[in-house]
Scaffold this motif. Structure first.
Motif, PDB file in Angstrom:
ATOM      1  N   SER B 103       0.804  -1.217   0.000  1.00  0.00           N
ATOM      2  CA  SER B 103       0.000   0.000   0.000  1.00  0.00           C
ATOM      3  C   SER B 103       0.833   1.261   0.000  1.00  0.00           C
ATOM      4  N   ILE B 104       1.778   1.331   0.928  1.00  0.00           N
ATOM      5  CA  ILE B 104       2.556   2.558   1.064  1.00  0.00           C
ATOM      6  C   ILE B 104       3.479   2.753  -0.135  1.00  0.00           C
ATOM      7  N   THR B 105       4.065   1.666  -0.615  1.00  0.00           N
ATOM      8  CA  THR B 105       4.927   1.786  -1.797  1.00  0.00           C
ATOM      9  C   THR B 105       4.126   2.314  -2.976  1.00  0.00           C
ATOM     10  N   THR B 106       2.927   1.748  -3.166  1.00  0.00           N
ATOM     11  CA  THR B 106       2.089   2.230  -4.267  1.00  0.00           C
ATOM     12  C   THR B 106       1.741   3.690  -4.067  1.00  0.00           C
ATOM     13  N   LEU B 107       1.466   4.078  -2.834  1.00  0.00           N
ATOM     14  CA  LEU B 107       1.106   5.454  -2.539  1.00  0.00           C
ATOM     15  C   LEU B 107       2.268   6.393  -2.847  1.00  0.00           C
ATOM     16  N   VAL B 108       3.436   6.080  -2.317  1.00  0.00           N
ATOM     17  CA  VAL B 108       4.577   6.972  -2.483  1.00  0.00           C
ATOM     18  C   VAL B 108       4.978   7.105  -3.945  1.00  0.00           C
ATOM     19  N   PHE B 109       5.041   5.952  -4.637  1.00  0.00           N
ATOM     20  CA  PHE B 109       5.516   6.011  -6.012  1.00  0.00           C
ATOM     21  C   PHE B 109       4.402   6.260  -7.011  1.00  0.00           C
ATOM     22  N   GLY B 110       3.194   5.867  -6.642  1.00  0.00           N
ATOM     23  CA  GLY B 110       2.113   5.974  -7.614  1.00  0.00           C
ATOM     24  C   GLY B 110       1.258   7.204  -7.490  1.00  0.00           C
ATOM     25  N   PHE B 111       1.254   7.825  -6.315  1.00  0.00           N
ATOM     26  CA  PHE B 111       0.346   8.946  -6.141  1.00  0.00           C
ATOM     27  C   PHE B 111       0.707  10.165  -6.975  1.00  0.00           C
ATOM     28  N   ILE B 201      -7.505  11.272 -14.756  1.00  0.00           N
ATOM     29  CA  ILE B 201      -8.738  11.894 -15.248  1.00  0.00           C
ATOM     30  C   ILE B 201      -9.320  12.851 -14.226  1.00  0.00           C
ATOM     31  N   ILE B 202      -9.320  12.401 -12.978  1.00  0.00           N
ATOM     32  CA  ILE B 202      -9.973  13.215 -11.966  1.00  0.00           C
ATOM     33  C   ILE B 202      -9.217  14.524 -11.754  1.00  0.00           C
ATOM     34  N   TYR B 203      -7.884  14.450 -11.852  1.00  0.00           N
ATOM     35  CA  TYR B 203      -7.112  15.687 -11.718  1.00  0.00           C
ATOM     36  C   TYR B 203      -7.295  16.554 -12.942  1.00  0.00           C
ATOM     37  N   PHE B 204      -7.383  15.914 -14.101  1.00  0.00           N
ATOM     38  CA  PHE B 204      -7.582  16.651 -15.342  1.00  0.00           C
ATOM     39  C   PHE B 204      -8.919  17.387 -15.304  1.00  0.00           C
ATOM     40  N   ALA B 205      -9.949  16.703 -14.795  1.00  0.00           N
ATOM     41  CA  ALA B 205     -11.258  17.343 -14.675  1.00  0.00           C
ATOM     42  C   ALA B 205     -11.173  18.545 -13.757  1.00  0.00           C
ATOM     43  N   THR B 243      -8.226  15.450  -1.071  1.00  0.00           N
ATOM     44  CA  THR B 243      -9.302  14.473  -0.920  1.00  0.00           C
ATOM     45  C   THR B 243      -8.865  13.090  -1.378  1.00  0.00           C
ATOM     46  N   MET B 244      -8.218  13.019  -2.546  1.00  0.00           N
ATOM     47  CA  MET B 244      -7.760  11.731  -3.052  1.00  0.00           C
ATOM     48  C   MET B 244      -6.755  11.111  -2.094  1.00  0.00           C
ATOM     49  N   LEU B 245      -5.877  11.927  -1.554  1.00  0.00           N
ATOM     50  CA  LEU B 245      -4.866  11.418  -0.642  1.00  0.00           C
ATOM     51  C   LEU B 245      -5.502  10.841   0.608  1.00  0.00           C
ATOM     52  N   ILE B 246      -6.466  11.570   1.136  1.00  0.00           N
ATOM     53  CA  ILE B 246      -7.136  11.094   2.339  1.00  0.00           C
ATOM     54  C   ILE B 246      -7.882   9.791   2.058  1.00  0.00           C
ATOM     55  N   ASN B 312     -12.568  10.008   6.809  1.00  0.00           N
ATOM     56  CA  ASN B 312     -13.702  10.816   6.433  1.00  0.00           C
ATOM     57  C   ASN B 312     -13.824  12.055   7.315  1.00  0.00           C
ATOM     58  N   LYS B 313     -13.590  11.852   8.628  1.00  0.00           N
ATOM     59  CA  LYS B 313     -13.653  12.970   9.571  1.00  0.00           C
ATOM     60  C   LYS B 313     -12.590  14.004   9.236  1.00  0.00           C
ATOM     61  N   VAL B 314     -11.373  13.509   8.973  1.00  0.00           N
ATOM     62  CA  VAL B 314     -10.286  14.417   8.634  1.00  0.00           C
ATOM     63  C   VAL B 314     -10.640  15.204   7.383  1.00  0.00           C
ATOM     64  N   SER B 315     -11.199  14.500   6.409  1.00  0.00           N
ATOM     65  CA  SER B 315     -11.557  15.144   5.158  1.00  0.00           C
ATOM     66  C   SER B 315     -12.588  16.245   5.386  1.00  0.00           C
ATOM     67  N   LYS B 316     -13.565  15.945   6.248  1.00  0.00           N
ATOM     68  CA  LYS B 316     -14.596  16.943   6.528  1.00  0.00           C
ATOM     69  C   LYS B 316     -14.004  18.145   7.236  1.00  0.00           C
ATOM     70  N   LYS B 317     -13.088  17.855   8.192  1.00  0.00           N
ATOM     71  CA  LYS B 317     -12.506  18.941   8.959  1.00  0.00           C
ATOM     72  C   LYS B 317     -11.749  19.886   8.040  1.00  0.00           C
ATOM     73  N   LEU B 318     -11.131  19.320   7.006  1.00  0.00           N
ATOM     74  CA  LEU B 318     -10.360  20.168   6.108  1.00  0.00           C
ATOM     75  C   LEU B 318     -11.252  20.886   5.108  1.00  0.00           C
ATOM     76  N   GLY B 319     -12.556  20.752   5.305  1.00  0.00           N
ATOM     77  CA  GLY B 319     -13.456  21.530   4.486  1.00  0.00           C
ATOM     78  C   GLY B 319     -13.940  20.852   3.229  1.00  0.00           C
ATOM     79  N   GLN B 320     -13.542  19.594   3.015  1.00  0.00           N
ATOM     80  CA  GLN B 320     -14.026  18.903   1.829  1.00  0.00           C
ATOM     81  C   GLN B 320     -15.308  18.175   2.163  1.00  0.00           C
TER      82      GLN B 320
END
Lengths: 287, 324
Positions: B103-111, B201-205, B243-246, B312-320
């Motif tokens: 998971s973390i390897t994919t996150l660090v290199f793939g995100f 795609i989502i970033y492009f949008a 949001t995607m990161l969270i 989800n809570k963190v995401s909401k707190k950050l205003g998303q």
């Protein structure tokens, strides 16, 4: 366009080169598969990079089209598509519509009923035991019913229904339409883009299904396409040691199988492209 | 004559309170109005009960030495024994370690890559080229995982394309999927390759949603494209990125089990075995330990649930907007 600096123009050239390379890297594995599927096996084994078929022939495809299991797999997947996507759309539309009518007293309860199980997955074993206890084991229905509805899609569709101006609904009610009529004749046509996104999601889900089939289906005649592919592509080595009764297919034939299994998607792909960007933004993330 | 006129305070009229006072009366009226609606929902309600709530009863198996012949009511109870067993078993922690590593390897290199791709695509002026490249990059997403894994299996086999290339450069051939130290790289790299286009795609949008006037104003002020990117583009897509990161972090225990299942083998259990594949083997594959397997799965589900709620809570707190 002419007032871009030299630096920007150089960047632009680099950008185009890099993106072209990326496109090639994304594409080449599939190109290789396509080209290899039309190649002669003997020559294929001797070649590294392939840009064109070596020893062009149709032998691999002949072998694939002769295979009963593949045809059965296709048929089963189509049946599953109709049953499960049909059921899923019906249920999703109905539940999304009901929970979009916020003024009804029971709706918040319904909403809770939908959301609570959304994020808690009890795991493979309880789900398996449930299917067995309902007598669905080793039947098509085990692949159709248990995972049929997706709560996330229900929410997306609900939001789409809520966006419909209330005047239209009220006009229909004044005209004496029943709830069902309102839903199917008035509301549904107005949320077609969202419907397409949801439909696409369910269709892809059914097309790719194999794990559930592996769990519940013992009868090989009921295997959906992806499970047949698993036997051919993944379990090939076991078959060689006598592990199963699937005949081993050489690489070129395996590649032909991959092509045949992917063609339906590629045919549909161009028509659906316009829904992709819309689909990504309809969900949770707003840019 | 003094007339006492009592002026009643104006009543707020709502649908529910016209003429009714008690809850029961409101309920009756609601059923009269919305009965058809509830009827429409009924089959779905039944489905939820049968396929989403009834399975929860099966979680009891986590506390039993379950035997399919005896059923849940007849099997012997073992309480928390299984939970203790796997929590003190180093093999179990191996599973968590593998899950997190992948998971973390994919996150660090793939995100970052999809974001960079979206930015690069955005810079293109030639529309047909832009759309063409974009379509080609998300093509892998639509190929079924069976075909992708078949591809990986063939390419990484010791007679496969990748080893052909290695041999060309003088290296030794290795069937990569048979070596535990190569499992994670194969898994992660193929994930990145398959996902980069689709995820961009989502970033492009989001990029297309940035107000063009900001760019024009910046250009008038003489900002270079780099400064424009830094001050306009990146802040513009930052909410999407966050949001995607969270979401990714919230789902950190959800490694693609299908891929692991298809690509792993006893030789690579050390690095490839994850919770889902382990529970499968314990219950259905090798062992017949359905109770034990349910306990492990139960534990996994709880942790995933906690992570999801937290993210989800963190995401909401950050205003998303979060997921709900």
């Amino acid at each position: 366009m002419d007032n871009r600096s030299r630096g920007e123009k150089i960047f632009n050239v680099f950008n185009i080169i890099l993106l072209t390379l990326l496109a090639i890297v994304c594409l080449y594995p599939f190109w290789y598969v396509l080209v290899a599927s039309f190649s002669d096996y003997g020559q294929f084994k001797l070649t590294t990079f392939m840009w064109r078929p070596v020893g062009f022939n149709w032998a691999a495809y002949a072998r694939v089209l002769r295979d009963d299991m593949i045809w059965t797999g296709f048929l089963n997947t189509i049946i599953l598509m109709i049953l499960r996507v049909g059921g899923a759309m019906l249920f999703t539309i109905c539940s999304a519509y009901v929970v979009s009518r916020r003024k009804a007293m029971l709706v918040p309860i319904f909403m809770m009923i939908i959301i609570i199980p959304m994020n808690f997955n009890p795991g493979i074993i309880p789900l398996f035991q449930n299917v067995v206890s309902l007598g669905l084991n080793n039947t098509m229905w085990a692949l159709v019913l248990p995972q049929m509805v997706n709560a996330f899609n229900t929410i997306i569709l609900r939001n789409a229904f809520e966006a419909v101006p209330i005047d239209l609904e009220e006009a229909a009610q004044i005209d004496g339409a029943t709830q069902i009529k309102i839903l199917f004749m008035v509301m549904l046509p107005l949320v077609i883009p969202t419907l397409m996104v949801v439909l696409l999601y369910y269709a892809v889900e059914v097309w790719n299904m194999w794990f559930d089939a592996m769990l519940y289906i013992k009868d090989k005649g009921l295997y959906p396409l992806q499970l047949v592919l698993k036997q051919i592509l993944i379990e090939a080595d076991e078959a060689a040691t006598g592990g199963s009764d699937a005949t081993v297919m050489s690489e070129t034939v395996q590649y032909a199988v991959m092509v045949v299994a992917t063609v339906p998607i590629l045919l549909v792909y161009p028509f659906l492209q316009k829904y992709f960007v819309a689909g990504m933004t309809v969900g949770a993330v707003k840019g | 004559m003094k007339s006492k006129t009592k002026v009643a305070a104006p009543k707020v009229l709502t649908d529910a309170t016209i003429g009714e006072k008690t809850f029961k009366e409101r309920l009756v009226r609601d059923f009269k109005m919305n009965g058809a609606l509830y009827l429409i929902f009924l089959p779905i309600l039944v489905w939820y009960i049968l396929f989403r709530y009834k399975p929860l009863y099966g979680l009891l198996m986590a506390f039993q030495n379950y035997s399919p012949f005896l059923g849940i009511m007849g099997s012997k109870w073992v309480g928390f024994d299984y939970f203790v067993e796997f929590l003190t078993n180093p093999q179990f922690w191996r599973l968590i370690r593998n899950t997190l590593t992948i998971s973390i390897t994919t996150l660090v290199f793939g995100f970052p890559f999809p974001i960079v791709l979206a930015l690069m695509l955005n810079e293109l002026r030639i529309k047909w080229f832009q759309r063409g490249v974009q379509s080609l990059t998300y093509l892998p997403h639509f190929v079924s995982i069976m075909v992708i894994c078949g591809l990986i299996k063939n390419f990484t086999s010791d007679q496969g394309l990748i080893n052909d290339i290695i041999a060309m450069f003088g290296g030794t051939r290795k069937s990569f999927l048979n070596y535990p130290e190569y499992y994670v790289p194969v898994h992660v790299i193929s994930d990145i390759w398959a996902g980069i286009g689709w995820e961009s795609i989502i970033y492009f949008a989001a990029l297309t949603g940035i107000d063009q006037q900001l760019y024009e104003a910046a250009q008038i002020d003489g900002a270079s494209r780099i400064r424009q990117t830094w001050h306009i583009t990146l802040p513009g897509i930052l909410p999407t990125i966050v949001t995607m990161l969270i979401l990714r972090i919230g789902g950190i225990l959800n490694v693609g089990y299908e891929k692991v299942f298809l690509l792993y083998n006893p030789l690579t259990y050390e690095t490839a075995d994850i919770i889902t594949t382990y529970t499968y083997r314990m219950a259905i594959g090798e062992g017949n330990r359905m109770g034990y397997s349910t306990a492990v799965g139960f534990f996994n589900s709880i942790i995933c649930f906690i992570l999801l709620m937290a993210s989800n809570k963190v995401s909401k707190k950050l205003g998303q907007s979060g997921l709900f």
